[in-house]
Design a protein around this motif. Structure first.
Motif, PDB file in Angstrom:
ATOM      1  N   SER A 106      37.627  13.141  27.231  1.00  0.00           N
ATOM      2  CA  SER A 106      36.925  14.408  27.468  1.00  0.00           C
ATOM      3  C   SER A 106      35.658  14.505  26.621  1.00  0.00           C
ATOM      4  O   SER A 106      35.169  15.583  26.334  1.00  0.00           O
ATOM      5  CB  SER A 106      37.850  15.575  27.155  1.00  0.00           C
ATOM      6  OG  SER A 106      38.350  15.432  25.839  1.00  0.00           O
ATOM      7  N   VAL A 107      35.121  13.333  26.222  1.00  0.00           N
ATOM      8  CA  VAL A 107      33.969  13.305  25.318  1.00  0.00           C
ATOM      9  C   VAL A 107      32.715  12.892  26.084  1.00  0.00           C
ATOM     10  O   VAL A 107      32.758  11.983  26.911  1.00  0.00           O
ATOM     11  CB  VAL A 107      34.232  12.319  24.158  1.00  0.00           C
ATOM     12  CG1 VAL A 107      33.008  12.172  23.276  1.00  0.00           C
ATOM     13  CG2 VAL A 107      35.405  12.791  23.337  1.00  0.00           C
ATOM     14  N   LYS A 108      31.622  13.573  25.811  1.00  0.00           N
ATOM     15  CA  LYS A 108      30.346  13.266  26.467  1.00  0.00           C
ATOM     16  C   LYS A 108      29.211  13.347  25.441  1.00  0.00           C
ATOM     17  O   LYS A 108      29.357  13.968  24.392  1.00  0.00           O
ATOM     18  CB  LYS A 108      30.046  14.297  27.560  1.00  0.00           C
ATOM     19  CG  LYS A 108      30.820  14.084  28.840  1.00  0.00           C
ATOM     20  CD  LYS A 108      30.248  14.940  29.966  1.00  0.00           C
ATOM     21  CE  LYS A 108      30.071  16.389  29.538  1.00  0.00           C
ATOM     22  NZ  LYS A 108      29.642  17.261  30.632  1.00  0.00           N
ATOM     23  N   ASN A 109      28.088  12.782  25.841  1.00  0.00           N
ATOM     24  CA  ASN A 109      26.848  12.928  25.074  1.00  0.00           C
ATOM     25  C   ASN A 109      27.003  12.592  23.593  1.00  0.00           C
ATOM     26  O   ASN A 109      26.647  13.386  22.728  1.00  0.00           O
ATOM     27  CB  ASN A 109      26.300  14.352  25.193  1.00  0.00           C
ATOM     28  CG  ASN A 109      25.717  14.611  26.562  1.00  0.00           C
ATOM     29  OD1 ASN A 109      25.370  13.672  27.275  1.00  0.00           O
ATOM     30  ND2 ASN A 109      25.628  15.869  26.934  1.00  0.00           N
ATOM     31  N   VAL A 110      27.551  11.412  23.309  1.00  0.00           N
ATOM     32  CA  VAL A 110      27.676  10.981  21.915  1.00  0.00           C
ATOM     33  C   VAL A 110      26.317  10.479  21.437  1.00  0.00           C
ATOM     34  O   VAL A 110      25.692   9.638  22.097  1.00  0.00           O
ATOM     35  CB  VAL A 110      28.732   9.875  21.768  1.00  0.00           C
ATOM     36  CG1 VAL A 110      28.878   9.469  20.314  1.00  0.00           C
ATOM     37  CG2 VAL A 110      30.069  10.317  22.343  1.00  0.00           C
ATOM     38  N   ARG A 111      25.858  10.991  20.321  1.00  0.00           N
ATOM     39  CA  ARG A 111      24.586  10.558  19.741  1.00  0.00           C
ATOM     40  C   ARG A 111      24.837  10.219  18.275  1.00  0.00           C
ATOM     41  O   ARG A 111      25.508  10.970  17.557  1.00  0.00           O
ATOM     42  CB  ARG A 111      23.529  11.674  19.789  1.00  0.00           C
ATOM     43  CG  ARG A 111      23.388  12.362  21.136  1.00  0.00           C
ATOM     44  CD  ARG A 111      22.561  11.599  22.127  1.00  0.00           C
ATOM     45  NE  ARG A 111      21.159  11.518  21.764  1.00  0.00           N
ATOM     46  CZ  ARG A 111      20.264  10.832  22.473  1.00  0.00           C
ATOM     47  NH1 ARG A 111      20.628  10.186  23.568  1.00  0.00           N
ATOM     48  NH2 ARG A 111      18.998  10.784  22.103  1.00  0.00           N
ATOM     49  N   VAL A 112      24.297   9.100  17.838  1.00  0.00           N
ATOM     50  CA  VAL A 112      24.511   8.658  16.457  1.00  0.00           C
ATOM     51  C   VAL A 112      23.200   8.699  15.694  1.00  0.00           C
ATOM     52  O   VAL A 112      22.207   8.104  16.129  1.00  0.00           O
ATOM     53  CB  VAL A 112      25.102   7.228  16.427  1.00  0.00           C
ATOM     54  CG1 VAL A 112      25.337   6.794  14.989  1.00  0.00           C
ATOM     55  CG2 VAL A 112      26.400   7.170  17.207  1.00  0.00           C
ATOM     56  N   ILE A 151      33.543  23.616  26.673  1.00  0.00           N
ATOM     57  CA  ILE A 151      32.863  22.496  26.014  1.00  0.00           C
ATOM     58  C   ILE A 151      32.428  22.889  24.602  1.00  0.00           C
ATOM     59  O   ILE A 151      31.760  23.907  24.411  1.00  0.00           O
ATOM     60  CB  ILE A 151      31.661  22.036  26.858  1.00  0.00           C
ATOM     61  CG1 ILE A 151      32.175  21.408  28.169  1.00  0.00           C
ATOM     62  CG2 ILE A 151      30.801  21.032  26.100  1.00  0.00           C
ATOM     63  CD1 ILE A 151      31.112  20.991  29.118  1.00  0.00           C
ATOM     64  N   ASN A 191      29.446  18.431  15.337  1.00  0.00           N
ATOM     65  CA  ASN A 191      28.597  17.672  14.423  1.00  0.00           C
ATOM     66  C   ASN A 191      29.519  17.001  13.405  1.00  0.00           C
ATOM     67  O   ASN A 191      30.270  17.686  12.709  1.00  0.00           O
ATOM     68  CB  ASN A 191      27.626  18.585  13.676  1.00  0.00           C
ATOM     69  CG  ASN A 191      26.604  19.207  14.586  1.00  0.00           C
ATOM     70  OD1 ASN A 191      26.353  18.718  15.681  1.00  0.00           O
ATOM     71  ND2 ASN A 191      26.011  20.297  14.143  1.00  0.00           N
ATOM     72  N   ILE A 208      26.904  12.121  13.597  1.00  0.00           N
ATOM     73  CA  ILE A 208      27.283  11.918  14.999  1.00  0.00           C
ATOM     74  C   ILE A 208      27.440  13.278  15.665  1.00  0.00           C
ATOM     75  O   ILE A 208      28.079  14.179  15.115  1.00  0.00           O
ATOM     76  CB  ILE A 208      28.614  11.129  15.083  1.00  0.00           C
ATOM     77  CG1 ILE A 208      28.475   9.788  14.376  1.00  0.00           C
ATOM     78  CG2 ILE A 208      29.047  10.941  16.539  1.00  0.00           C
ATOM     79  CD1 ILE A 208      29.792   9.125  14.032  1.00  0.00           C
ATOM     80  N   THR A 209      26.824  13.436  16.812  1.00  0.00           N
ATOM     81  CA  THR A 209      27.077  14.645  17.600  1.00  0.00           C
ATOM     82  C   THR A 209      27.731  14.233  18.912  1.00  0.00           C
ATOM     83  O   THR A 209      27.424  13.174  19.461  1.00  0.00           O
ATOM     84  CB  THR A 209      25.773  15.415  17.904  1.00  0.00           C
ATOM     85  OG1 THR A 209      24.894  14.584  18.642  1.00  0.00           O
ATOM     86  CG2 THR A 209      25.075  15.850  16.632  1.00  0.00           C
ATOM     87  N   LEU A 210      28.620  15.063  19.388  1.00  0.00           N
ATOM     88  CA  LEU A 210      29.246  14.805  20.687  1.00  0.00           C
ATOM     89  C   LEU A 210      29.715  16.116  21.286  1.00  0.00           C
ATOM     90  O   LEU A 210      29.875  17.111  20.601  1.00  0.00           O
ATOM     91  CB  LEU A 210      30.394  13.799  20.561  1.00  0.00           C
ATOM     92  CG  LEU A 210      31.522  14.054  19.559  1.00  0.00           C
ATOM     93  CD1 LEU A 210      32.557  15.019  20.115  1.00  0.00           C
ATOM     94  CD2 LEU A 210      32.205  12.738  19.215  1.00  0.00           C
ATOM     95  N   GLU A 211      29.927  16.059  22.591  1.00  0.00           N
ATOM     96  CA  GLU A 211      30.473  17.208  23.310  1.00  0.00           C
ATOM     97  C   GLU A 211      31.879  16.870  23.748  1.00  0.00           C
ATOM     98  O   GLU A 211      32.138  15.769  24.231  1.00  0.00           O
ATOM     99  CB  GLU A 211      29.607  17.525  24.532  1.00  0.00           C
ATOM    100  CG  GLU A 211      28.261  18.093  24.145  1.00  0.00           C
ATOM    101  CD  GLU A 211      27.341  18.277  25.348  1.00  0.00           C
ATOM    102  OE1 GLU A 211      27.791  18.091  26.484  1.00  0.00           O
ATOM    103  OE2 GLU A 211      26.174  18.597  25.122  1.00  0.00           O
ATOM    104  N   ILE A 212      32.776  17.821  23.574  1.00  0.00           N
ATOM    105  CA  ILE A 212      34.168  17.592  23.938  1.00  0.00           C
ATOM    106  C   ILE A 212      34.672  18.788  24.744  1.00  0.00           C
ATOM    107  O   ILE A 212      34.397  19.936  24.407  1.00  0.00           O
ATOM    108  CB  ILE A 212      35.019  17.310  22.676  1.00  0.00           C
ATOM    109  CG1 ILE A 212      36.465  17.036  23.069  1.00  0.00           C
ATOM    110  CG2 ILE A 212      34.921  18.426  21.651  1.00  0.00           C
ATOM    111  CD1 ILE A 212      37.268  16.390  21.950  1.00  0.00           C
ATOM    112  N   ASP A 213      35.379  18.457  25.794  1.00  0.00           N
ATOM    113  CA  ASP A 213      35.871  19.482  26.712  1.00  0.00           C
ATOM    114  C   ASP A 213      37.362  19.684  26.459  1.00  0.00           C
ATOM    115  O   ASP A 213      38.185  18.822  26.784  1.00  0.00           O
ATOM    116  CB  ASP A 213      35.615  19.007  28.148  1.00  0.00           C
ATOM    117  CG  ASP A 213      35.906  20.112  29.155  1.00  0.00           C
ATOM    118  OD1 ASP A 213      36.289  21.220  28.739  1.00  0.00           O
ATOM    119  OD2 ASP A 213      35.736  19.846  30.354  1.00  0.00           O
ATOM    120  N   LYS A 214      37.707  20.810  25.845  1.00  0.00           N
ATOM    121  CA  LYS A 214      39.112  21.117  25.537  1.00  0.00           C
ATOM    122  C   LYS A 214      39.364  22.596  25.806  1.00  0.00           C
ATOM    123  O   LYS A 214      38.436  23.408  25.713  1.00  0.00           O
ATOM    124  CB  LYS A 214      39.411  20.818  24.058  1.00  0.00           C
ATOM    125  CG  LYS A 214      39.472  19.342  23.701  1.00  0.00           C
ATOM    126  CD  LYS A 214      40.749  18.704  24.182  1.00  0.00           C
ATOM    127  CE  LYS A 214      40.763  17.205  23.878  1.00  0.00           C
ATOM    128  NZ  LYS A 214      41.894  16.527  24.503  1.00  0.00           N
TER     129      LYS A 214
END
Lengths: 81, 81
Positions: free
Chosen positions: A34-40, B2, B6, B44-50
């Motif tokens: 369920s993870v999207k748009n990972v940026r490092v 979503i 960070n 690291i940034t990411l989006e997670i759908d929970k």
């Protein structure tokens, strides 16, 4: 006076991030689907000795412009603890 | 729902940081001579759908333990925007 700066350097949103894509694929393989748009990006901490917070801010901003971030493709922000 | 996370991964304070030492030397050569204790980590940034924030926190914590941080030598923390 010693200030501790936290500096965050990240790729601009329009810039492709292969490292983030790799992490995203690895997370998916581990079952985190369920993870999207990972940026490092980079997270830099440092201590700076300046008479005032304004001077410390100015110095850290210059460091980011000159060395810590490539402002063509990266954004930066910072804060003092 | 979503959530945007960070995540900050940094070397533990007792672990030597050659990348930080190199940055410190470069800053010094550029004339920033009041800088100490430079440490370089990952941001690291990411989006997670929970469905809930609690589940998102639990998932991000597991991601850090399993992949994003090497907990032998690194600490991590995270927050949601």
């Amino acid at each position: 006076m010693i200030f501790t700066a936290n500096i965050y350097v990240s790729l601009k949103p329009t810039v492709s991030d292969p490292q983030g894509a790799t992490v995203s694929g690895a997370l998916s393989q581990l079952g985190f689907d369920s993870v999207k748009n990972v940026r490092v990006g980079k997270y830099i901490t440092l201590e700076i000795d300046k008479p005032s917070k304004e001077e410390a801010e100015s110095a850290v901003s210059n460091m980011c412009e000159q060395l810590l971030a490539n402002t063509v493709i990266e954004d930066y922000k910072f804060e003092f603890q």
